[in-house]
Design a protein around this motif. Structure first.
Motif, short mmCIF file in Angstrom:
data_model
loop_
_atom_site.label_atom_id
_atom_site.label_comp_id
_atom_site.label_asym_id
_atom_site.label_seq_id
_atom_site.Cartn_x
_atom_site.Cartn_y
_atom_site.Cartn_z
N VAL A 179 0.85 -1.10 -0.19
CA VAL A 179 0.22 -0.13 -0.03
C VAL A 179 0.73 1.15 0.11
O VAL A 179 1.82 1.31 0.79
N GLU A 180 0.62 2.26 -0.95
CA GLU A 180 1.18 3.50 -1.12
C GLU A 180 0.93 4.10 0.17
O GLU A 180 -0.45 4.66 0.08
N LYS A 181 1.60 4.61 1.02
CA LYS A 181 1.11 5.61 2.10
C LYS A 181 1.75 6.83 2.21
O LYS A 181 1.57 7.76 3.15
N SER A 182 2.28 7.25 1.15
CA SER A 182 2.98 8.92 1.12
C SER A 182 1.67 9.73 1.20
O SER A 182 0.55 9.63 0.56
N ALA A 183 1.95 10.71 1.96
CA ALA A 183 0.97 11.63 2.40
C ALA A 183 1.11 13.05 1.28
O ALA A 183 0.07 13.97 1.27
N ARG A 184 2.13 13.17 0.45
CA ARG A 184 2.17 14.42 -0.25
C ARG A 184 2.88 14.15 -1.48
O ARG A 184 3.67 13.03 -1.73
N ASP A 185 2.64 15.04 -2.43
CA ASP A 185 3.58 14.80 -3.71
C ASP A 185 4.26 16.38 -3.98
O ASP A 185 3.97 17.24 -3.32
N TYR A 186 5.03 16.12 -5.07
CA TYR A 186 5.72 17.50 -5.44
C TYR A 186 5.13 18.03 -6.90
O TYR A 186 5.21 16.87 -7.80
N THR A 187 4.78 19.13 -6.96
CA THR A 187 4.33 19.48 -8.13
C THR A 187 5.51 20.57 -8.86
O THR A 187 5.79 21.60 -8.05
#
Length: 402
Positions: free
Chosen positions: A365-373
């Motif tokens: 399960v991918e649990k990353s809470a944020r991403d980079y734009t």
């Protein structure tokens, strides 16, 4: 492009100054004693503390335009001076008064965090200001070391929070960066530090209102705005537009898995703003009805890109492909000396995910809470420093940290 980053320029300037004899005090400050946060750790270290509390607490501008917005905010906040520098009664959890309790910067920080409208970084700034007031130091050296220890403790409390780290770093630079303190007696210098600390806290507290004022010219009657998740500053922008009798509607993404979009839609409904709730996967389906995208940010990095709630990047990609402007509302204390090159070039910020059904143990399960734009997918950033293009962010960072 790394050689154009603010960090590289600042580091190069520091290297050029190495020909001067080193300051003994700076050498001591470079290696502070161990942080007190070791005994006050995040209760769930495997999950970002920022996302544990998120649901519960949730340069194209002219100088005269910016000064008008700041003046308008000052008029509004001056009525509350009697209750404190930010219009609030200071909490007593940190023991900054004359009681016998041992002062703890973490306790002071948690006391400020109990105020639902106060950002985590501003709570940290207030806590660091309390450190100066409660300090028993007798020399500037002792006081600076004490401040450094307190700052490290706050940053260690949640190492995944970009705004918390950036706020602490900017506070340290703003309060202690002048050499004039070296020529004053200690009591005068300490008093001046307290003045600067209070001023920085007041500036940070007013940032949200300044952003709301500056962004109003970009919201026009009849427009449809797509927002993602819950952001206090985005809510303030929309609330101000509603108070100015502008007619617009808002599309809110659900913001799975923590459903922060539901909270924002509820707040907008209380303001009688027409709002439509979308599932996250319906962004492309509804994009042709949207006039602009407005998002907040956990952090603004040196490239002009942003780190924000998971899903922001894909919304920006869809918006870019359909020629829709993407606006970011972010306070200047979220400007961080980071230069991510891809999605994995960031510290992990994890959160629990409930799919409502049992997940087999063999399924990852991918649990990353944020991403980079990246900056090429952003149009403008609404900040308390002005309305900036992404390319200007690096210059503003240099000014903040110099």
């Amino acid at each position: 492009m790394w050689w154009r980053s603010a960090s590289f320029i600042l580091d190069r300037q520091q290297e050029q100054n190495t020909s001067y004899p080193p300051n003994p005090e700076s050498l001591l400050l470079s290696y502070p004693p161990p942080s007190m946060a070791d005994s006050l750790q995040n209760p769930k270290p495997d999950i970002s503390a920022y996302y544990q509390t998120r649901a519960a607490h949730h340069a194209v501008v002219t100088s005269d335009w910016l000064s008008q917005a700041q003046a308008a905010v000052s008029l509004q906040t001056n009525d509350d001076v009697s209750s404190g520098s930010d219009g609030r009664v200071a909490p007593t959890g940190g023991g900054t008064g004359g009681d016998n309790k041992t002062f703890s910067v973490i306790d002071e920080f948690n006391s400020w965090r109990k105020q639902p409208d106060l950002a985590e970084a501003v709570a940290a700034i207030r806590a660091l200001a309390a450190v100066i007031r409660a300090s028993q130091a007798t020399t500037m050296m002792e006081l600076e070391i004490e401040l450094k220890k307190a700052s490290d403790s706050l940053k260690a409390w949640d190492a995944t929070s970009i705004s918390l780290t950036a706020g602490c770093d900017l506070f340290m630079r703003y309060v202690t960066r002048t050499s004039a303190l070296e020529y004053e007696d200690f009591n005068s210098a300490r008093y001046r530090l307290i003045e600067r600390a209070e001023k920085f806290g007041e500036i940070s507290y007013k940032a949200r209102r300044i952003i709301a004022m500056l962004s109003q010219d970009f919201i026009f009657d009849g427009c449809t705005i797509l927002v993602h998740g819950f952001s206090r500053v985005v809510l303030e922008v929309l609330k101000t537009a509603a108070e100015n009798k502008k007619h617009f509607r808002v599309f809110c993404t659900e913001g799975r898995p923590d459903r922060t979009g539901l909270r924002l839609s509820n707040e907008l409904a209380k303001l009688d703003v027409p709002v439509k709730l979308l599932i996250d996967s319906a962004v492309a389906y509804t994009m042709d009805e949207v006039d602009m995208v407005l998002v907040g940010a956990d952090g603004v990095v040196e490239s002009g890109g942003i780190i924000n709630m998971m899903g922001t990047y894909q919304i920006a990609l869809v918006s870019h492909s359909m020629n829709k402007p993407v606006y970011v509302a972010a306070e200047s204390y979220k400007f961080a000396r980071l230069y991510p090159l891809d999605q994995k070039d960031m510290g992990p910020a994890l959160r629990t995910i409930d799919f409502g059904v049992p997940i087999p143990s063999k399924v990852e399960v991918e649990k990353s809470a944020r991403d980079y734009t990246p900056p090429q997918y952003l149009t403008l950033l609404f900040t308390d420093l002005g309305v900036l293009t992404p390319s200007v962010v690096s210059d503003e960072l240099i000014q903040l940290y110099l």
